[in-house]
Design an enzyme around this catalytic site. Sequence first.
Site, PDB file in Angstrom:
ATOM      1  N   HIS A  69       1.071  -0.683  -4.787  1.00 16.84           N
ATOM      2  CA  HIS A  69       2.203  -1.435  -4.587  1.00 16.84           C
ATOM      3  C   HIS A  69       2.898  -2.123  -5.654  1.00 16.84           C
ATOM      4  CE1 HIS A  69       0.131  -1.829  -0.478  1.00 16.84           C
ATOM      5  NE2 HIS A  69       1.606  -2.433   0.195  1.00 16.84           N
ATOM      6  N   CYS A  72      -4.050   4.921  -3.010  1.00 13.47           N
ATOM      7  CA  CYS A  72      -4.268   3.299  -2.743  1.00 13.47           C
ATOM      8  C   CYS A  72      -5.559   3.251  -3.658  1.00 13.47           C
ATOM      9  CB  CYS A  72      -4.751   3.082  -1.414  1.00 13.47           C
ATOM     10  SG  CYS A  72      -5.356   1.375  -1.268  1.00 13.47           S
ATOM     11  N   CYS A  77      -2.601  -1.241  -8.833  1.00 15.88           N
ATOM     12  CA  CYS A  77      -2.605  -1.122  -7.260  1.00 15.88           C
ATOM     13  C   CYS A  77      -1.025  -0.491  -6.899  1.00 15.88           C
ATOM     14  CB  CYS A  77      -2.310  -2.769  -6.756  1.00 15.88           C
ATOM     15  SG  CYS A  77      -2.042  -2.671  -5.113  1.00 15.88           S
ATOM     16  N   GLY A 102      -6.914  -5.418  -0.189  1.00 20.09           N
ATOM     17  CA  GLY A 102      -7.728  -5.769  -1.395  1.00 20.09           C
ATOM     18  C   GLY A 102      -8.533  -6.786  -1.039  1.00 20.09           C
ATOM     19  N   GLU A 139       5.012  -6.101   0.650  1.00 17.75           N
ATOM     20  CA  GLU A 139       5.363  -5.643   2.189  1.00 17.75           C
ATOM     21  C   GLU A 139       6.316  -6.352   2.789  1.00 17.75           C
ATOM     22  OE1 GLU A 139       3.249  -3.552   4.299  1.00 17.75           O
ATOM     23  OE2 GLU A 139       2.701  -2.594   2.173  1.00 17.75           O
ATOM     24  N   ASP A 194      -2.085   4.879   2.213  1.00 18.25           N
ATOM     25  CA  ASP A 194      -2.274   3.668   1.728  1.00 18.25           C
ATOM     26  C   ASP A 194      -2.579   2.653   2.852  1.00 18.25           C
ATOM     27  OD1 ASP A 194      -2.147   1.660  -0.087  1.00 18.25           O
ATOM     28  OD2 ASP A 194      -0.090   1.275   0.238  1.00 18.25           O
ATOM     29  N   SER A 195      -2.535   1.229   2.497  1.00 18.81           N
ATOM     30  CA  SER A 195      -2.854   0.092   3.663  1.00 18.81           C
ATOM     31  C   SER A 195      -1.339  -0.188   4.040  1.00 18.81           C
ATOM     32  CB  SER A 195      -3.195  -1.037   2.811  1.00 18.81           C
ATOM     33  OG  SER A 195      -2.453  -1.390   1.621  1.00 18.81           O
TER      34      SER A 195
HETATM   35  N1  DGL Z   1      -2.026  -0.403  -2.621  1.00 17.72           N
HETATM   36  C1  DGL Z   1      -3.290  -0.768  -2.572  1.00 17.72           C
HETATM   37  C2  DGL Z   1      -3.957  -0.358  -3.732  1.00 17.72           C
HETATM   38  O1  DGL Z   1      -3.663   0.526  -4.462  1.00 17.72           O
HETATM   39  C3  DGL Z   1      -3.939  -1.706  -1.515  1.00 17.72           C
HETATM   40  C4  DGL Z   1      -3.152  -3.205  -1.574  1.00 17.72           C
HETATM   41  C5  DGL Z   1      -3.921  -3.810  -0.507  1.00 17.72           C
HETATM   42  O2  DGL Z   1      -3.675  -3.482   0.538  1.00 17.72           O
HETATM   43  O3  DGL Z   1      -4.242  -4.868  -0.899  1.00 17.72           O
HETATM   44  O4  DGL Z   1      -4.985  -0.998  -4.065  1.00 17.72           O
END
Ligand code: DGL
Length: 273
Positions: free
Chosen positions: A182, A69, A180, A39, A148, A6-7
């Site tokens: 996160h 992600c 997402c 994103g 984050e 993931d990011s």
């Molecule tokens: N967790 C990620 C997702 O599911 C990326 C969020 C991001 O880095 O913008 O989209």
Amino acid sequence: MIGVFDSGVGGLSVLRAIRTLIPAQPVIYLADQAHVPYGPRPLDEVREFSRAISQFLIQQGAQVIVVACNTASAAALYHLRQTFPETPFVGMEPAVKPAAESTQSGVVGVLATPATFQGALYASVVERFAHGVTLLQDTCSGLVQQIEAGNLNGEDTRRILENALLPMLARGMDTVVMGCTHYPFVIPLIQQIVGEAVRVIDPAPAVARQTLRVLEAHGWLAEGDAPAPVRFLTTGDGEAFRRMIVRLLGKVFPNPQVEVIQWDEQIHPELVY
Ligand code: DGL
């Protein structure tokens, strides 16, 4: 071994579900925190990061890769499968299907990043599953950065979520999709804002089940229940990542070791270890 990326910390919500279902499977988790958030970035840039990360994870011994992600899945899943035909990839797509099946009011909220909403994957999910359902979308700008930073409950996080969710509620939304990875970490706050009557869908358990099916199909499923080692890597700040793992998944990983890796800007984008 399963590779998960993931990011940043978002994919830990998927790792949690994988760990619950298949604890004996070794995992290597990579957080590309040098580039978070994904994103707002162009899809082709995220695609390049995803390719290089996948190559690195395969070199490290990953047999299956979970793209934990939604943004990277939207940008790269198709290309990853073309580029690494020997490696099965499990991706994420916004859980519009279960939401459309269970909504009573016919109004569903989807929270995801701008790149996820732009991708062909989302368009295809909407076309296939959202007939007769009103989808309300919001990118929750800034929410990934708040998560984050470990701000799961503060004023700024609440304001971003209220701005997204209160207009959806006013239009009759009864189901909201975490598009997402996160966002599941702020489900307690989301549930406070929307009330217990609204169903919040986190796709992580379904992704874990899909990962299990892929492992079984290839004969790679580890035996037993004894927890296997998990390697954590970040392209960002190792100590900050370690603290967030303890904060978010401390019950499962009370003492994680984090390795730091770097992007090689010369031959960008390749990862060097
Ligand atoms: N967790 C990620 C997702 O599911 C990326 C969020 C991001 O880095 O913008 O989209």
